[in-house]
Structures are given as structure tokens and as C-alpha cells.
Design a protein around this motif. Structure first.
Motif, short mmCIF file in Angstrom:
data_model
loop_
_atom_site.label_atom_id
_atom_site.label_comp_id
_atom_site.label_asym_id
_atom_site.label_seq_id
_atom_site.Cartn_x
_atom_site.Cartn_y
_atom_site.Cartn_z
N GLU A 196 0.84 -1.20 0.00
CA GLU A 196 0.00 0.00 0.00
C GLU A 196 0.87 1.25 0.00
O GLU A 196 1.96 1.24 0.56
CB GLU A 196 -0.91 0.01 1.24
N PRO A 197 0.39 2.32 -0.61
CA PRO A 197 1.18 3.55 -0.60
C PRO A 197 1.29 4.10 0.82
O PRO A 197 0.37 3.95 1.62
CB PRO A 197 0.36 4.51 -1.49
N GLY A 198 2.43 4.68 1.12
CA GLY A 198 2.62 5.27 2.45
C GLY A 198 3.09 4.28 3.49
O GLY A 198 3.24 4.62 4.66
N PHE A 199 3.37 3.04 3.06
CA PHE A 199 3.88 2.02 3.99
C PHE A 199 5.26 2.44 4.50
O PHE A 199 6.12 2.85 3.72
CB PHE A 199 3.96 0.68 3.26
N ASP A 200 5.46 2.37 5.82
CA ASP A 200 6.72 2.81 6.42
C ASP A 200 7.55 1.60 6.86
O ASP A 200 7.32 1.04 7.93
CB ASP A 200 6.42 3.71 7.62
N PRO A 201 8.53 1.21 6.05
CA PRO A 201 9.28 -0.02 6.37
C PRO A 201 10.16 0.13 7.61
O PRO A 201 10.69 -0.85 8.11
CB PRO A 201 10.14 -0.24 5.12
N LYS A 202 10.33 1.36 8.10
CA LYS A 202 11.17 1.55 9.30
C LYS A 202 10.37 1.32 10.57
O LYS A 202 10.94 1.22 11.65
CB LYS A 202 11.74 2.98 9.32
N GLN A 203 9.08 1.36 10.46
CA GLN A 203 8.22 1.28 11.66
C GLN A 203 7.23 0.14 11.49
O GLN A 203 6.04 0.38 11.33
CB GLN A 203 7.47 2.59 11.85
N ILE A 204 7.75 -1.07 11.49
CA ILE A 204 6.84 -2.19 11.25
C ILE A 204 6.37 -2.77 12.57
O ILE A 204 7.16 -3.07 13.47
CB ILE A 204 7.52 -3.25 10.38
N LYS A 205 5.07 -2.88 12.67
CA LYS A 205 4.49 -3.38 13.91
C LYS A 205 4.49 -4.89 13.91
O LYS A 205 4.83 -5.54 14.90
CB LYS A 205 3.06 -2.85 14.03
N GLN A 206 4.09 -5.46 12.80
CA GLN A 206 4.04 -6.91 12.70
C GLN A 206 4.59 -7.36 11.36
O GLN A 206 4.11 -6.92 10.31
CB GLN A 206 2.60 -7.37 12.86
N PHE A 207 5.63 -8.22 11.42
CA PHE A 207 6.16 -8.80 10.19
C PHE A 207 5.36 -10.04 9.82
O PHE A 207 4.86 -10.75 10.70
CB PHE A 207 7.62 -9.20 10.38
N GLY A 208 5.25 -10.33 8.51
CA GLY A 208 4.50 -11.50 8.07
C GLY A 208 5.20 -12.79 8.39
O GLY A 208 4.61 -13.75 8.87
N ILE A 209 6.52 -12.82 8.12
CA ILE A 209 7.24 -14.08 8.28
C ILE A 209 8.68 -13.84 8.68
O ILE A 209 9.25 -12.79 8.38
CB ILE A 209 7.23 -14.91 6.97
N SER A 210 9.27 -14.80 9.37
CA SER A 210 10.69 -14.79 9.63
C SER A 210 11.24 -16.16 9.28
O SER A 210 10.74 -17.17 9.77
CB SER A 210 10.95 -14.45 11.09
N SER A 211 12.24 -16.17 8.40
CA SER A 211 12.85 -17.44 8.01
C SER A 211 14.34 -17.20 7.88
O SER A 211 14.78 -16.44 7.03
CB SER A 211 12.26 -17.91 6.68
N SER A 212 15.11 -17.84 8.73
CA SER A 212 16.54 -17.53 8.82
C SER A 212 17.30 -17.88 7.54
O SER A 212 17.06 -18.92 6.93
CB SER A 212 17.17 -18.25 10.00
N ILE A 213 18.20 -16.99 7.16
CA ILE A 213 19.07 -17.26 6.01
C ILE A 213 20.38 -17.89 6.48
O ILE A 213 20.97 -18.71 5.80
CB ILE A 213 19.36 -15.95 5.25
#
Lengths: 457, 300, 293
Positions: A196-213
Motif C-alpha cells: 500500500e502507498p505510504g507504507f513505512d518499512p522503518k516502523q513495522i508493527k508486525q512482520f508477516g514471516i521470519s525465516s533464517s538465512i
């Protein structure tokens, strides 16, 4: 170095005596038929309590044997190395996997192969559990089975109105389905999604997924699912620069930097010392879905997370890493090898160790995945959710591939000198995965010394 | 090292223990306090962050953007963290090691410093210069052989490798202490010794009854440096101690970190609790400490 | 008397001399021997001549770790020197509550290494850490700190600067030893604070600065804890410090022979660097009495 008992410093005799009492494989008292064994291990406080209970039971069942626990939660490899150097090995214990092969080759670990006939229980393990340092030289087994899963927060899924990750391999998500869902589950402080427009990647409240590299077990299933392995069949050529492998890593990198649905390095990744555990990530809903090992089940229950378990997404055939654990072995040179082997067979037997029913470990004996009564004995309880049967037991049995780290020779040097740094570079997102892997793969190839020996019983 | 081992006369000049030489003008004073305040904020902030985290529930710590005040105050972090592991035992172990090391270092270093400063014997300066060169030696060079040596002496998992070197003037780093004490001893008037020798006193007597009582500030400095060094040592205990019951605080904290990967509130509380006693100790001794270093005048 | 003095002199220096022989010379020689062998923990050493040293020349990570350590030293040592000198100047003034100020600035030095590391992991965390929190409140972009290759070493330099207390104390001692009459002389000539600093304080402090420089460089070259506990040499070898690499070779990969060679190489490097510093010192270090070097 030969061990020589040079002059002992006189004033320290008392101290030395107290140390000798808790160290040294030959510390059995000898006379009177009493047997004293030492069991060295690591783990959380919870595992510690369980191991202590197991040792107590063992001593009840074997009168005349006392077992001293040598609990070493930190820097286990350094400590074990110093014990090897000073010839003070315990009798039975955990061994970091890569090190177990070296010690096996040096003859510091008891060959268990001759004991398989005597203890049929030992012969009934999953084939991938056995660790060989040469033909008919069985130096240990992986302590317990562990596999990688897709954990998720039920309430986060419900709030976003998406379907939860499937719990059986047959209906595993494709990678695109995973990304699509992760988009819906990622929200910034203003409630906006990454697309969505205006999305602030520096202030994320909830991430969708975490998968270690950086954690091999987390991506090895993806790699195999995309039809490629860490190295070729001879174990002499690294395949991480193949298009299939590059696709897997590019996809992982894209989760962070292109789709912005996953936390970056150090941010909230699920493995590593400096981040909250998967249980906290899901409980606080900082992350909605996390790829992490089965062992998280214990913490999930302990911290009362509203979690669900799904299988990993697939490329072609669904796969997950298995045998993601350390080794257990009997150390050579002890006075009581027979008793030590008995303790070894006992120490990860689900009948005596409650870590299976509590959700930290998965059994190594085949029957616990095949025989209904045996399956129920460790999974039919409040701590194992209904989807556990398909998402874990069946998944491990039918779609498990033993993680490469246990099977590639010279792995600890490869890992610390080339592989981990390259993966960290992918994780920092400065260069595309392909570029990094094309540089790293030849270096790994030059260090490869083949696969570890395997054989059928 | 030639520059470090400087002659005695300049050092003997002595310096009045008053600080501050001139009165800055008023605006200068205000500026001074502003600078001190500005400097102390970044110095203290990490401590504030530590205490704040130690009093938080895990869930609150991971909120983004971070919050400054714990709510609720999770005092139980402290009691839980300190009871899950025998920190009392670790504390005692550390204390034993620290006290033995301090005693050994102070005694052997001051004896050596006395010899290097107030007794004349042939080869003295050569030996002293040689010892000083030890400062340049990276501990990594001696690490492995020293480890092998202790292993051959069967002293692994005892406190011997951590304490015995201090009774030989603290090995490598101890040279610094000898240097410091020697500089201080040089400021004490030699006439005192000479009078005592005329009365038939032995060098030991001169050392013990004249020089040592006059050297308290320098001894306190050596004590504090050694104490802090031992208290905070991580690599030594990591290599030499194996059984949990022998762990020091640093080692206990490291293992605590591995055990409570997911319980950061506990870890922060444990860290705060480990830091607290040494801060208290320093606060009470700091007056002597700074004075001691000052009087010693680590000049040239 | 002369004889008595010699006897007592040697006797009293004996512990120190013995300690030097046992814990410095002995291990040095042993280490030199090990460095010429192929020796794995659990095996026995076999003599291989200079093999370890030739391997080192082709060992990318040896060079990498040397570069990393040099970078860190070049950043950390001057920064610590400047900050601690500045604070020592402040604390050398007559200020109220001197004890409290001194304690505050010395406090970080008292934090045990492990607790220090735990603390800073939290300060550096890009998501919920102190630094990014402050930066964002000030409207500035955050940083990845220890989690990005380019910022990892600068982050560790900041962290090391925090513990400047010991250096500061030594500067403080030096400052108090600056003879008063020199300041008075400048004042009588009508010189202000700047001239007093430039013409008296700084020259008179050069020996102390030099001392702190040498001790700082030798110490910083051996940095270990941060890499070991905090970054494990990452990301992508950005914080692969020399001694950490050596330790990893010795105690996790158990290549004791190679690690000993690394150790000796470090010793020679430090010797050369120290020698150069001393040679250079003649040009800028001020000695009160000519010939009293």
C-alpha cells in the motif's frame, strides 16, 4: 601429548582432589564394584531438569551405578576440546556434531557397532540418526530428532482474515502463496501493508514471516524441495551456485528487502543469541509466522502462546530438514564401557525421558513414527496440538531429509570460513544472492572432502 | 620502553594532591558543568537502559518503538534470575579468586618494586627492562602453552591457573603493577631507609615497616586494578574452569545467557545484579583510587 | 651492605623473575615450537617446519582478520585517547561533586565484559534498541549497527570508547603532575586558556599520551570479547578480529599448531609496531630533562 603427572603443586592438593572428584573418565572408585559415570550435556534449564530426572531413574534401575552430571550450557565445544586436551573425558555425553566426526576418527569415541546386536533398541533408530566415521565404525547418534516447521500466531492469522498455513505436506503452500499471505500479515504502525502507498518499512508493527538465512536447517528443506542439494553426489562440488539454489536464496533475501515482509539481520530473526525466541515473537505478534525447529513446542506451551503448526512451503516435492540436533556418544577410555553404553541407550529413550512428551525432543526410534500406540505415547497429550500428527509426525517420516551439516566432511571450517559469512552477506541485502553464491561456491568446493560415511545396518 | 622507565628525580618531586590550578571565570564554569553533564549522559544511558530492561516483562521489551518505562515493574525478574542459578556460589568463587589474586599481586609486585627501586644490585636495570618488555607480549602467544602446562599439572578445573600466576607478580600484566609501585616508591625519601639501615634493619624490615605503610595509595590502586581485572576476567575461567560449581560470575552470566535465550528480562536482571557489587565497592574506594594514581604520577 | 643489598635485591625480585620465566619466556618458547608443528587437540604434534607460516600467507582470513583488527585499532585508540583526555581535563578542574563525576565516568570500566556485551546487543538492536530509538525520536534514520558490514566495526569502536575510564585515570594522573609554575608563567605573559593548553598542558602531557598510546595499541590489537560473544566475527567476517580467529582455530577447530603460528605472527607484528612508535616518539614526546630518557 602424553599425559604425565608431573609434580603437583603441593599447596593445591586439596583443590586438585575436589576437581578430580568431578572430572576424569577414570574416576570410578574401582573397589567394591561401585561404578561411577559422568554424563556431560548442555541445554536450557528445562532440559537440565529433565536430564537430571532421567539420570535419577537410571540410577534407581541400576543399583551400584552413580552418574554425575556435568552440565555445560555455554561454549560446549571449547570445553569439550579442553577436556580432550587434558584427557579428562566424561563417559557419556552430547558432542557437537561436527566435532563428533573428528573425535570418532581419533578413536576418542566408543564404536557402538558391536553393541547393536546386544541392544536391539539401538538398532531400531531412524537410519539418518546414526553417525559413522568409517565402515562399521558407529561413533554416535543424533541425540534426538528435530525438524523445521512453520509456526504461526493464530490470532494474527485470524485478525488478517487469511487461511492458516496447511498442516499436511500434501497441501503445502507454494512459495508464492507464502509471500502473498505474508503481505497480508505485515503491517506498519499505521496499519498499512507493504503493497500500500505510504507504507513505512522503518516502523513495522508486525512482520508477516521470519525465516533464517544464516541457519542451514531453516533453508535446507527449500533447497531440496527445489531439486538441488548442498553438494553433488560425490560431495566434492558445492551446488549453491546452481540456478535452483540461487532462486531459493534470492527468494529469502526478497522477503526482507523486496517484499519487506520479513525482519532484517539482528532485527527479529528467529535464530541466534541476540533475539527473542519464536515463542515471544508470536506471542507479542511482532512476527506472524516463523520458520523454526520442532523444539520450540516446549517454549510455546510454557509461555502460553496461541500458536499453530504448519508445514513449510514447497517448490516441487515438499521437504523439511530432519536430524537438526547434536550428537550423543560414549567416550573411549572409560573404565566402565558396558555401563556407559547402557546409559547411552537409556538417555534418550522416550520411556524414561519426558522431554519427548513435553515437546522438546522427537524420538529417534522408528516405531515412534510408525506404530500407533507408540506414536500416541509421546503425542497424545495437551502439549501436542491436534495438527501435530500430520504436520510433524507424518511430515518428518515421509518428507524429512537429514540436514547437510551432519553429513558433509570438514563442515565446521566450511561453515565458519565461507558459508556463514556468505549467508550473512545475503542477509544484509547489499548484493543479490546469485552474485554472492557464485563467489562462495567455488571456495566451498575447494574445501569439500566428500560426504560422511553412511551405511545400512 | 626506555621512555616508560624513567629516572626517579622528576617523579620524586612530588605533587600536591590538590587539583585545579586556577579559577575559571563564571561563564567558563557554567560551560564546564554543561560539558560534564553532556559527557555523563551517554556514559550513563546504557545503565539506565539496563535497569529499565531488567524491570520489564519480556513482551514489553520487544515493542517497537521501544518504551522507556516498564509497566508493570517486573521486580520478580531479579528474584527469579538470582535463584535459578547459584549466583551466590559464583559470587563466592569469584571473590576467592579475586582475593587470592589481589593478595599475591600486591605482595609480590611490591616486593619486586622495592627491589627495583630501593636496592642496588648489578643487572637490576637490565632485568627490569626485560620484565617491562613483557607488556608487549600478546596473551595469545602464551595462551596455548600455558594451557598445556596447567593441563600437564592436572590443574584444569581448579583455581590454580587463575590464581598462582598472581603470586609470581601477576605474570604478564603484573609488570604494570611493579612499574606503578616502583614509581611511587621512588617518591619516598631515601633518608628514611638509610637511617633504618644504620640502626641495623634488614631490607625486609625497611620494606615492611617504612615503605609499605607510606605507600597505601599506590597499593589501593594496584588492588583495584587487579580486583577489577580478575572480577571481569572471562577468557581465563572459560578455559580453565569446567564444573558448574567452580564457575565465576562472568562465566555464570555467559552460561545464563545460553540457558535463558528467551528470557531476556532475567538476563538483564542478572547482569545488573552482577554489576552492582563492584560499583558499590568502587564508590567507596574511588577517593583513594584516584588519589593513588595521581600521587603515583604515572609520568613518562 | 653492598652484598646484603644484592642478596636481598635478587631475593625480592625473584617471584617476578620466576614468574617471567615460567609464564612468559617458557610459554613463548613452547609456542614457537608448536608453531612449527601440525597439532590437533587429541593428537600429538608432528614437526612440519615453516608450513604453518607459508599456509598463513595464503590464508585469506588471516589477512582479513589483520585488516579488521588494524581498522578497529586505528579507530578505537585515537577516539579513546581524545575522549579520555577531554574528560580528564574537565575532571582536573575544581568542580563540585568531584567524587560523583569521577565515579560516573569510571563506571563503564567496571562492567564485566559479558554483561557489557549483553547490554550493548540491546543498545545496538536495529528494531527495539536504544540507539535507533533515540535517533528516530530525533527524526534521524536509524542504523543497522553491528548487523551490517559497513557499520559493524564503527559500532564496536563506539562501544569500546564507552569504557575509557582507565585511560582517563592515567591522563588525570599526568595532568596533576604538570608543574604549576609553568601555567603561572603563561598567565603572567598574558596567555589565555588556549595558550596554556597548547604551550603547557599538551607538551607536558606528551609522555602520558605516548604511554596511553602504546598501551592502547597493544591492548586493542588483542581485542577478543566483542567478536567472541557478540558478533562471532560476522557479518561476513566484518568483525573477524585477529585473536578471535586465532582462538577459533585453537579451541573450536583445535588446530593448535596453526593457532600458535598465528600467535607468534601477532607477537612479531606488535613488536614491530611498538618499535616504530618508539622511534617516532622522539619527534613529538617531550622530555623534561634532556638525556633523562
Amino acid at each position: 601429548m602424553r599425559r604425565r603427572d608431573l609434580l603437583k603443586l603441593g599447596g593445591l592438593a586439596a583443590l586438585g582432589a575436589s576437581a578430580a572428584a568431578c572430572g576424569g573418565s577414570g574416576s570410578g572408585s574401582g573397589s567394591g564394584g561401585d561404578v561411577e559415570l559422568q554424563f556431560m550435556y548442555w541445554g536450557s534449564t528445562f532440559e537440565k531438569a529433565a536430564v537430571e530426572r532421567m539420570l535419577k531413574q537410571y540410577q534407581q534401575k541400576h543399583s551400584g551405578v552413580t552418574v554425575k552430571p556435568l552440565y555445560t550450557p555455554d561454549e560446549y565445544d571449547v570445553k569439550l576440546n579442553t577436556l580432550v586436551a587434558s584427557n579428562r573425558l566424561p563417559d557419556v555425553g552430547y558432542v557437537p556434531l561436527a566435532m563428533s566426526f573428528r573425535l570418532g576418527e581419533q578413536g576418542k569415541l566408543v564404536n557402538l557397532f558391536p553393541y547393536l546386536k546386544k541392544y536391539p533398541q539401538l538398532a531400531g533408530y531412524l537410519p539418518d540418526a546414526y553417525l559413522w566415521s568409517g565402515q562399521d565404525n558407529l561413533h554416535g547418534v543424533a541425540t534426538a530428532n528435530e525438524i523445521e516447521l512453520l509456526w504461526y500466531s493464530k490470532s494474527a492469522i485470524a485478525a488478517a482474515g487469511v487461511t492458516p498455513p496447511p498442516a499436511d505436506a500434501a497441501s503445502a503452500w507454494t512459495w508464492d502463496q507464502l509471500v502473498e499471505t505474508a503481505y497480508k500479515l505485515t503491517v506498519d504502525q499505521n496499519g498499512k501493508h507493504p503493497d500500500e502507498p505510504g507504507f513505512d518499512p522503518k516502523q513495522i508493527k508486525q512482520f508477516g514471516i521470519s525465516s533464517s538465512i544464516t541457519y542451514g536447517a531453516a533453508w535446507y528443506g527449500f533447497l531440496r524441495s527445489n531439486g538441488v542439494d548442498f553438494a553433488d553426489e560425490a560431495g566434492k562440488k558445492c551446488l549453491l551456485d546452481t540456478p535452483e539454489a540461487i532462486e531459493v536464496f534470492q527468494n529469502l533475501q526478497d522477503l526482507i528487502y523486496k517484499h519487506r515482509v520479513a525482519p532484517g539481520p539482528g532485527q527479529l530473526a528467529a535464530t541466534g543469541d541476540d533475539v527473542p525466541g519464536t515463542n515471544i515473537l508470536l506471542k507479542t505478534k511482532r512476527v506472524a509466522m516463523v520458520v523454526d525447529g520442532h523444539w520450540s513446542l516446549l517454549d510455546m506451551n510454557e509461555s502460553k502462546v496461541d500458536y499453530g503448526i504448519g508445514v513449510l512451503p514447497k517448490y516441487a516435492e515438499p521437504f523439511t530438514s530432519t536430524q537438526v540436533a547434536g550428537a550423543s556418544a560414549v567416550f573411549a577410555g572409560g573404565k566402565h564401557e558396558q555401563e556407559a553404553v547402557e546409559l547411552f541407550a537409556f538417555h534418550n529413550d522416550p520411556r524414561y525421558v519426558d522431554l519427548f512428551a513435553k515437546g522438546l525432543w522427537m524420538p529417534q526410534e522408528k516405531k515412534y513414527y510408525e506404530d500407533q500406540a507408540a506414536i500416541d505415547s509421546w503425542t497424545k497429550n495437551d502439549l501436542h496440538p491436534p495438527e501435530f500428527r500430520t504436520a510433524v509426525v507424518d511430515y518428518a517420516r515421509d518428507h524429512g531429509v537429514p540436514v547437510f551439516g551432519n553429513r558433509v566432511k570438514n563442515m565446521s571450517s566450511i561453515s565458519s570460513d565461507v558459508l556463514t559469512p556468505a549467508l550473512q552477506e545475503i542477509e544484509t541485502g547489499k548484493r543479490p544472492a546469485g552474485e554472492i553464491l557464485k563467489a562462495a561456491a567455488p571456495k566451498i568446493t575447494s574445501m569439500l572432502q566428500g560426504w560422511q560415511h553412511t551405511q545400512d545396518l | 620502553m626506555t621512555a616508560v622507565a624513567t629516572p626517579d628525580k622528576t617523579a620524586r618531586r612530588g605533587v600536591a594532591p590538590t587539583q585545579g590550578l586556577r579559577r575559571p571565570r563564571r561563564y567558563g564554569r557554567i560551560l564546564l558543568y554543561v560539558a560534564l553533564l553532556a559527557g555523563s549522559i551517554p556514559t550513563l544511558l546504557p545503565f539506565v537502559w539496563l535497569v529499565r530492561s531488567a524491570l520489564m516483562q519480556d513482551a514489553q521489551m520487544f515493542v517497537s518503538p521501544p518504551q522507556w518505562l516498564p509497566s508493570p515493574f517486573q521486580w520478580s525478574n531479579f528474584s527469579e534470575a538470582l535463584t535459578t542459578q547459584p549466583f551466590g556460589r559464583y559470587f563466592l568463587n569469584t571473590l576467592v579468586i579475586a582475593v587470592i589474586s589481589v593478595l599475591g599481586t600486591v605482595l609480590t609486585c611490591s616486593v619486586a618494586a622495592f627491589s627495583f627501586s630501593r636496592l642496588r644490585w648489578r643487572g637490576r636495570n637490565v632485568v627490569f627492562a626485560l620484565l617491562l618488555s613483557g607488556v608487549m607480549l600478546p596473551y595469545a602467544v602464551t595462551l596455548i602453552p600455558t594451557f598445556v602446562m596447567w593441563q600437564q599439572l592436572d590443574a584444569i578445573d581448579t583455581i590454580a591457573p587463575l590464581t598462582v600466576p598472581s603470586w609470581f607478580a601477576g605474570a604478564g600484566g603484573g609488570v604494570f603493577n611493579i612499574f606503578l609501585l616502583r614509581q611511587f616508591f621512588l617518591t619516598i625519601p631515601f633518608e628514611l631507609d638509610e637511617a633504618a639501615y644504620i640502626d641495623g634493619a634488614s631490607p625486609w624490615r625497611v620494606f615492611w615497616t617504612i615503605v609499605m605503610p607510606l605507600s597505601k595509595p599506590a597499593i589501593i590502586v594496584v588492588t583495584i586494578f587487579t580486583f577489577i581485572g580478575t572480577w571481569n576476567d572471562f577468557l581465563g575461567p572459560l578455559l580453565y574452569l569446567q564444573s558448574e560449581e567452580n564457575y565465576t560470575l562472568s562465566l555464570g552470566l555467559a552460561s545464563f545467557q545460553s540457558m535463558y535465550l528467551t528470557q531476556w528480562g532475567y538476563l538483564m536482571a542478572a547482569s545488573a545484579a552482577v554489576i552492582a557489587p563492584i560499583i558499590a565497592l568502587f564508590f567507596f574506594l574511588q577517593r583513594y583510587f584516584i588519589e593513588g594514581v595521581t600521587l603515583t604520577g604515572i609520568k613518562n | 651492605m653492598r652484598r646484603l643489598e644484592t642478596r636481598w635485591g635478587i631475593l625480592m625480585a625473584l617471584p617476578a623473575i620466576l614468574g617471567f620465566v615460567i609464564f612468559t619466556i617458557g610459554p613463548m618458547v613452547a609456542s614457537a615450537f608448536f608453531s612449527l608443528t601440525d597439532w590437533t587437540i587429541g593428537g600429538s604434534p608432528s614437526f612440519t617446519g615453516l608450513d604453518n607460516y607459508t599456509t598463513m600467507v595464503h590464508d585469506e582470513l588471516f589477512w582479513k582478520s589483520l585488516g579488521t583488527t588494524t581498522y578497529y585499532t586505528l579507530g578505537a585508540v585515537p577516539l579513546v585517547l581524545i575522549v579520555s583526555f577531554a574528560v580528564a581535563m574537565l575532571l582536573n578542574e575544581k568542580v563540585r561533586g568531584l567524587a560523583v563525576w569521577r565515579t560516573i565516568f569510571y563506571l563503564p570500566t567496571l562492567v564485566p565484559a559479558i554483561a557489557n556485551v549483553v547490554l550493548w546487543i540491546w543498545i545496538f538492536n536495529p528494531d527495539f534498541g536504544l540507539l535507533n530509538s533515540l535517533l528516530r525520536q530525533g527524526g534521524l534514520p536509524g542504523s543497522q549497527w553491528i548487523y551490517a558490514e559497513s557499520t559493524a566495526i564503527p559500532s564496536l569502536i563506539i562501544m569500546s570508547t564507552w569504557g575509557f575510564g582507565n585511560t582517563m585515570v592515567i591522563f588525570l594522573a599526568g595532568l596533576q603532575g604538570v608543574p604549576r609554575h609553568l601555567y603561572e608563567a603563561v598567565s603572567i605573559d598574558g596567555g589565555g586558556a588556549w595558550r596554556r593548553f597548547w604551550h603547557v598542558t599538551l607538551p607536558m602531557m606528551t609522555p602520558t599520551i605516548f604511554y596511553n598510546l602504546v598501551v592502547g595499541v597493544v591492548g586493542t590489537f588483542q581485542v577478543f570479547n566483542q567478536a567472541y560473544v557478540m558478533t562471532e566475527g560476522g557479518p561476513n567476517h566484518a568483525t573477524l578480529f585477529y585473536v578471535y580467529y586465532l582462538f577459533r582455530k585453537a579451541f573450536t577447530e583445535s588446530e593448535m599448531g596453526y593457532a600458535s603460528a598465528l600467535a607468534w605472527t601477532l607477537f612479531m607484528i606488535i613488536m614491530v609496531v611498538t618499535f616504530l612508535m618508539f622511534r617516532n616518539a622522539r619527534r613529538w614526546v617531550y622530555y623534561e630533562m634532556a638525556g633523562a630518557r
